[in-house]
Design an enzyme around this catalytic site. Structure first.
Site, mmCIF file in Angstrom:
data_model
loop_
_atom_site.group_PDB
_atom_site.id
_atom_site.type_symbol
_atom_site.label_atom_id
_atom_site.label_comp_id
_atom_site.label_asym_id
_atom_site.label_seq_id
_atom_site.Cartn_x
_atom_site.Cartn_y
_atom_site.Cartn_z
ATOM 1 N N ASP A 198 -96.537 16.322 64.888
ATOM 2 C CA ASP A 198 -96.763 15.426 63.749
ATOM 3 C C ASP A 198 -97.214 14.046 64.229
ATOM 4 O OD1 ASP A 198 -95.153 16.854 61.137
ATOM 5 O OD2 ASP A 198 -94.620 17.525 63.135
ATOM 6 N N HIS B 177 -87.818 18.759 53.728
ATOM 7 C CA HIS B 177 -88.212 20.140 54.056
ATOM 8 C C HIS B 177 -87.009 21.044 54.315
ATOM 9 C CE1 HIS B 177 -92.186 18.461 54.203
ATOM 10 N NE2 HIS B 177 -91.908 17.720 55.233
ATOM 11 N N ASP C 280 -99.658 19.524 62.895
ATOM 12 C CA ASP C 280 -99.974 18.267 62.204
ATOM 13 C C ASP C 280 -100.595 17.278 63.183
ATOM 14 O OD1 ASP C 280 -99.153 19.338 59.846
ATOM 15 O OD2 ASP C 280 -97.445 18.002 59.547
ATOM 16 N N TYR D 180 -103.692 14.125 60.484
ATOM 17 C CA TYR D 180 -103.341 13.675 59.134
ATOM 18 C C TYR D 180 -104.577 13.180 58.375
ATOM 19 C CZ TYR D 180 -98.401 14.339 59.966
ATOM 20 O OH TYR D 180 -97.177 14.911 60.216
ATOM 21 N N ASN E 63 -99.055 22.037 58.221
ATOM 22 C CA ASN E 63 -99.519 21.996 56.837
ATOM 23 C C ASN E 63 -100.652 20.989 56.634
ATOM 24 O OD1 ASN E 63 -97.057 20.270 57.334
ATOM 25 N ND2 ASN E 63 -97.705 19.382 55.377
ATOM 26 N N HIS F 226 -92.808 19.247 61.582
ATOM 27 C CA HIS F 226 -92.749 19.173 60.133
ATOM 28 C C HIS F 226 -91.806 18.093 59.613
ATOM 29 C CE1 HIS F 226 -93.984 20.621 56.295
ATOM 30 N NE2 HIS F 226 -92.874 21.259 55.987
ATOM 31 N N VAL F 227 -90.556 18.086 60.064
ATOM 32 C CA VAL F 227 -89.589 17.068 59.659
ATOM 33 C C VAL F 227 -89.768 15.863 60.577
ATOM 34 C CG1 VAL F 227 -87.164 16.517 59.329
ATOM 35 C CG2 VAL F 227 -87.990 18.842 58.898
ATOM 36 N N HIS F 228 -89.981 14.681 59.993
ATOM 37 C CA HIS F 228 -90.302 13.499 60.795
ATOM 38 C C HIS F 228 -89.030 12.831 61.318
ATOM 39 C CE1 HIS F 228 -94.256 13.344 58.303
ATOM 40 N NE2 HIS F 228 -94.206 14.360 59.150
#
Length: 477
Positions: free
Chosen positions: A164, A324, A191, A194, A229, A351-353
């Site tokens: 991410d 999430h 990710d 962005y 995603n 996914h989870v920041h």
């Protein structure tokens, strides 16, 4: 005097008891003075376009085959196609060999991509430094990369893990800290740019800026890609409905080498590790192509040659953040039992920041009619680590669920990166490093015991031995 002695003994007992309490996970109380989570302006030097006309840009490499003796070298030329050719050799400025590839481009809304080149370079020697040159005349650019050591059970190797990332000032901090780590290859858990946070032509423009942003690392060592995603880019309002269009044009993977039917899921072997990349946003239930492929790939793993079995995915299976929460439950229901049966060592997700590490636990005994309702300690299970903390513009996921679940060992809402340093067939050292407003702070560490070899050498109880290390602890798993 006796009262003071009693107090010291009592305090020591409380401290040691808390350190050895295997159920006592840590939720870090650190609160960062967060830099602005905004993308770096396009005129910043980190996005600089090479000076010469049609000079190659956005250079990146990834592993090109199953065993590490090939690379795929990719770049973009903005003005005209130019040759899809790589000159390379083992001496600087002395290019003995050439490899030809292919060129592609695409449109996204009214954005026209540059000319995207992919060249497959094979027949390389293990543990060798190669210099390579792309482009022609004054526009040519030169780089280098190091091939991995020959595959073997006790081959040491150091991986970086990033997820991410994005292209903010926090992203730059993560990237710069990673480049000082001494790691040799990035395991990227999805990710990337962005770019889908933008609209219309700016989507493509931000893919280009990100490619130039990470080139300082990606041109010199392989990044092993997993999609997230933010790579889907399903945007009907722009008549863009083909998922992963930008990602698939720009970032190839060696999926054919492992008999995968899609570049979205694949596997490689590198040094002493077998790395499996899964796609959280492709069908994975029973009888789908990804399910069929994984069932075969896990059987191909030879722990005598590659003792370390690592899985990459984007959506975490175990996550105690409000962000999430339980999105990975469907993949857990399908694949968790396989991970345990095949003794996967560690599963990395994004996914989870925020950052989170689990104990060795499983929930395979649960079903909708009966069974245990909660995850339980399981010495055959992998450690699950969420590293969706690269630094993107969406900001940190700062709301953890309370109380902290028993499966959660350490969690903190900060940006950072991880490293996994494999030492031999039985042990590896893992570190998570926090970005503290421009400074790298080692925060969570543990010694990872190999699931296959450690269990064969001795029967170990699921016991953690803790040493104080920063805010976190060094645990032995």
């Amino acid at each position: 005097m006796q009262s003071l002695l009693f107090l010291l003994l009592f305090t020591s007992f409380i401290f040691l008891n808390s350190v050895n309490n295997v159920n006592a996970g840590i939720t870090s109380v650190f609160i960062r003075d967060e830099w602005p989570s905004v993308d770096i302006p396009l005129d910043n030097e980190v996005f600089a376009v090479p000076n010469e006309h049609n000079a190659p840009q956005q250079v990146h490499i990834t592993q090109g085959d199953y065993d590490g003796k090939a690379v795929i070298i990719s770049w973009v030329t903005a003005d005209e196609p130019g040759p899809s050719k790589v000159q390379y050799g083992t001496s600087e400025k002395n290019y003995e060999f050439t490899a030809d590839g292919k060129m592609t481009n695409y449109t996204f809304y009214k954005y026209n991509s540059g000319y995207i080149h992919h060249v497959f370079v094979d027949g390389l020697e293990y543990d060798t430094k190669y210099y390579y040159k792309i482009g022609t005349g004054d526009s040519a650019r030169e780089f280098w990369f190091q091939t991995p050591p020959e595959i073997g059970p006790d081959v040491p190797y150091k991986f970086g893990i990033i997820g991410d990332l994005g292209q903010t000032y926090n992203s730059l901090s993560t990237l710069e800290h990673y480049m000082q780590s001494g790691a040799q290859t990035v395991l990227f858990v999805g990710d990337l740019a962005y770019a889908d946070r933008y609209q219309y032509n700016d989507v493509g423009i931000r893919w280009d800026s990100w490619g130039r942003f990470v080139e300082r690392s990606t041109a010199y060592q392989p990044w092993i890609w997993a999609a997230g995603n933010h790579e889907i880019e399903y945007m009907p309002y722009m008549d863009e409905v083909v998922p992963f269009k930008s990602y698939l044009h720009r970032y190839p993977t060696p999926y054919l080498a492992c008999k995968s039917s899609s570049p979205m899921w694949y596997a490689i072997r590198r040094a002493s590790a077998h790395i499996v990349v899964l796609s959280s946003y492709s069908p994975f239930v029973k009888y789908t192509p990804q399910w069929v492929w994984l069932s075969k790939e896990l059987k191909r793993v030879d722990r005598e040659k590659t003792p370390w079995l690592i899985v990459l995915m984007h959506v975490p299976i175990y996550n105690s953040n409000e962000a999430h929460f339980m999105e990975g439950e469907s993949m857990r229901a399908v694949f968790e039992e396989w991970f345990i049966h095949h003794k996967v060592d560690v599963v990395f997700a994004g996914h989870v920041h925020a950052y989170e590490r689990s104990y060795r636990i499983s929930n395979i005994r649960y079903n909708v009619s009966s069974g245990e309702r909660f995850p339980v300690p399981d010495k055959s299970a992998p450690v699950y680590i969420t590293v969706g903390d690269g630094g993107n513009q969406e900001g940190l996921a700062g709301r953890f669920r309370d109380p902290q679940p028993e499966y959660s060992a350490f969690r903190e809402a900060s940006y950072g990166h991880s490293t996994l340093e494999i030492r031999n067939r039985t042990h590896a050292f893992y570190h998570w490093n926090r970005n503290d407003d421009g400074k790298k702070v080692a925060t969570d560490s543990f010694v990872l015991h190999n699931q296959y070899w450690s269990s064969n050498l001795r029967r170990r109880k699921l016991k953690k031995h803790y040493l104080r290390s920063g805010l976190g602890r060094i645990a032995s798993y």
